[in-house]
Design a protein around this motif. Structure first.
Motif, mmCIF file in Angstrom:
data_model
loop_
_atom_site.group_PDB
_atom_site.id
_atom_site.type_symbol
_atom_site.label_atom_id
_atom_site.label_comp_id
_atom_site.label_asym_id
_atom_site.label_seq_id
_atom_site.Cartn_x
_atom_site.Cartn_y
_atom_site.Cartn_z
ATOM 1 N N TYR A 171 -22.121 14.283 44.909
ATOM 2 C CA TYR A 171 -21.999 13.106 45.772
ATOM 3 C C TYR A 171 -21.273 11.960 45.075
ATOM 4 O O TYR A 171 -20.819 11.024 45.721
ATOM 5 N N LEU A 172 -21.199 12.011 43.759
ATOM 6 C CA LEU A 172 -20.554 10.936 43.009
ATOM 7 C C LEU A 172 -19.032 11.097 43.040
ATOM 8 O O LEU A 172 -18.510 12.215 43.004
ATOM 9 N N LYS A 173 -18.323 9.980 43.079
ATOM 10 C CA LYS A 173 -16.862 10.032 43.048
ATOM 11 C C LYS A 173 -16.376 10.575 41.712
ATOM 12 O O LYS A 173 -15.380 11.288 41.641
ATOM 13 N N GLU A 174 -17.080 10.205 40.644
ATOM 14 C CA GLU A 174 -16.743 10.709 39.315
ATOM 15 C C GLU A 174 -17.947 11.442 38.753
ATOM 16 O O GLU A 174 -18.983 10.840 38.468
ATOM 17 N N LYS A 175 -17.826 12.749 38.632
ATOM 18 C CA LYS A 175 -18.945 13.576 38.178
ATOM 19 C C LYS A 175 -19.212 13.338 36.697
ATOM 20 O O LYS A 175 -18.277 13.341 35.887
ATOM 21 N N PRO A 176 -20.467 13.135 36.304
ATOM 22 C CA PRO A 176 -20.764 12.904 34.891
ATOM 23 C C PRO A 176 -20.543 14.171 34.068
ATOM 24 O O PRO A 176 -20.667 15.289 34.583
ATOM 25 N N ALA A 177 -20.241 14.000 32.798
ATOM 26 C CA ALA A 177 -20.134 15.141 31.894
ATOM 27 C C ALA A 177 -21.511 15.774 31.731
ATOM 28 O O ALA A 177 -22.545 15.105 31.840
ATOM 29 N N PHE A 178 -21.524 17.067 31.467
ATOM 30 C CA PHE A 178 -22.783 17.798 31.359
ATOM 31 C C PHE A 178 -23.655 17.199 30.264
ATOM 32 O O PHE A 178 -23.224 17.059 29.117
ATOM 33 N N GLY A 179 -24.866 16.836 30.635
ATOM 34 C CA GLY A 179 -25.808 16.255 29.677
ATOM 35 C C GLY A 179 -25.969 14.758 29.799
ATOM 36 O O GLY A 179 -26.891 14.189 29.229
ATOM 37 N N GLN A 180 -25.066 14.110 30.533
ATOM 38 C CA GLN A 180 -25.155 12.649 30.658
ATOM 39 C C GLN A 180 -26.245 12.267 31.659
ATOM 40 O O GLN A 180 -26.195 12.689 32.815
ATOM 41 N N PRO A 181 -27.224 11.475 31.231
ATOM 42 C CA PRO A 181 -28.202 10.947 32.190
ATOM 43 C C PRO A 181 -27.506 10.070 33.227
ATOM 44 O O PRO A 181 -26.417 9.535 32.990
#
Length: 202
Positions: A171-181
């Motif tokens: 749902y986020l425009k910019e997907k967080p890197a794996f492991g990022q809270p």
């Protein structure tokens, strides 16, 4: 700042590769652990607080004390004060070991512990932080942040899966890197986008 995560599953070799529960394309748990640590510390500052909603690690070595020490060493490398909510893979023995080896960061304990959940209030909204998803009924001002289910989302707009393998980060425009809270701002974006998606499908 406050951040939220769940289901890091440090050391869990059963989640390597593509499984029914996750898509963690790492050859070894060491590689997976190091990726989570690096990406976590990229966004979380030493002065931040991270609410970890359960399933810290799955690490079966003997003696048990060695497993706990290995987990402690990983957690000591993570920035921020860590607030743990017990998941189904988190033992009381681990919590006791971490508490015995606790120390102060920012004038507070590095680790704090909750068996069931935490109530977090922000911007006229209440967040129930739990490991397992809660079924709250009609509660427009209450959001349940949870983990546990990894690979799918509860079909209720008030339930937000903040785990590392959650599909709701899409749902986020910019997907967080794996492991990022997830930050509160990211959580708010997910809430709004999931609500809009839910209402379109009704």
């Amino acid at each position: 700042m406050n951040f939220f995560t769940a289901d890091t599953h440090f050391f869990d070799k059963h989640l390597l590769g593509k499984t029914d529960f996750a898509d963690r394309q790492y050859l070894t748990v060491a590689q997976m652990n190091e990726t989570i640590i690096a990406n976590w510390n990229e966004v979380v500052l030493p002065t931040d607080t991270v609410y970890h909603l359960g399933d810290i690690a799955v690490h079966f070595v003997r003696p048990e004390k060695q497993a706990h020490q290995d987990i402690l060493e990983v957690l000591q490398r993570l920035n921020g004060n860590l607030v743990f909510i017990k998941g189904n893979h988190d033992s009381r023995a681990l919590f006791k070991y971490l508490d015995k080896n606790n120390y102060e960061v920012n004038g507070r304990p590095k680790f704090s512990f909750h068996d069931v959940g935490v109530l977090f209030k922000y911007d006229h909204r209440q967040y129930y932080l739990t490991h397992y998803p809660l079924m709250l009924g009609i509660a427009p001002k209450i959001i349940n942040l949870h983990g546990h289910i990894h690979h799918y989302a509860v079909n209720v707009k008030e339930n937000i899966n903040v785990g590392l393998d959650s599909p709701e980060v899409d749902y986020l425009k910019e997907k967080p890197a794996f492991g990022q809270p997830l930050s509160l701002e990211q959580v708010t974006q997910i809430i709004a986008a999931k609500r809009d998606d839910y209402l379109k499908r009704r």
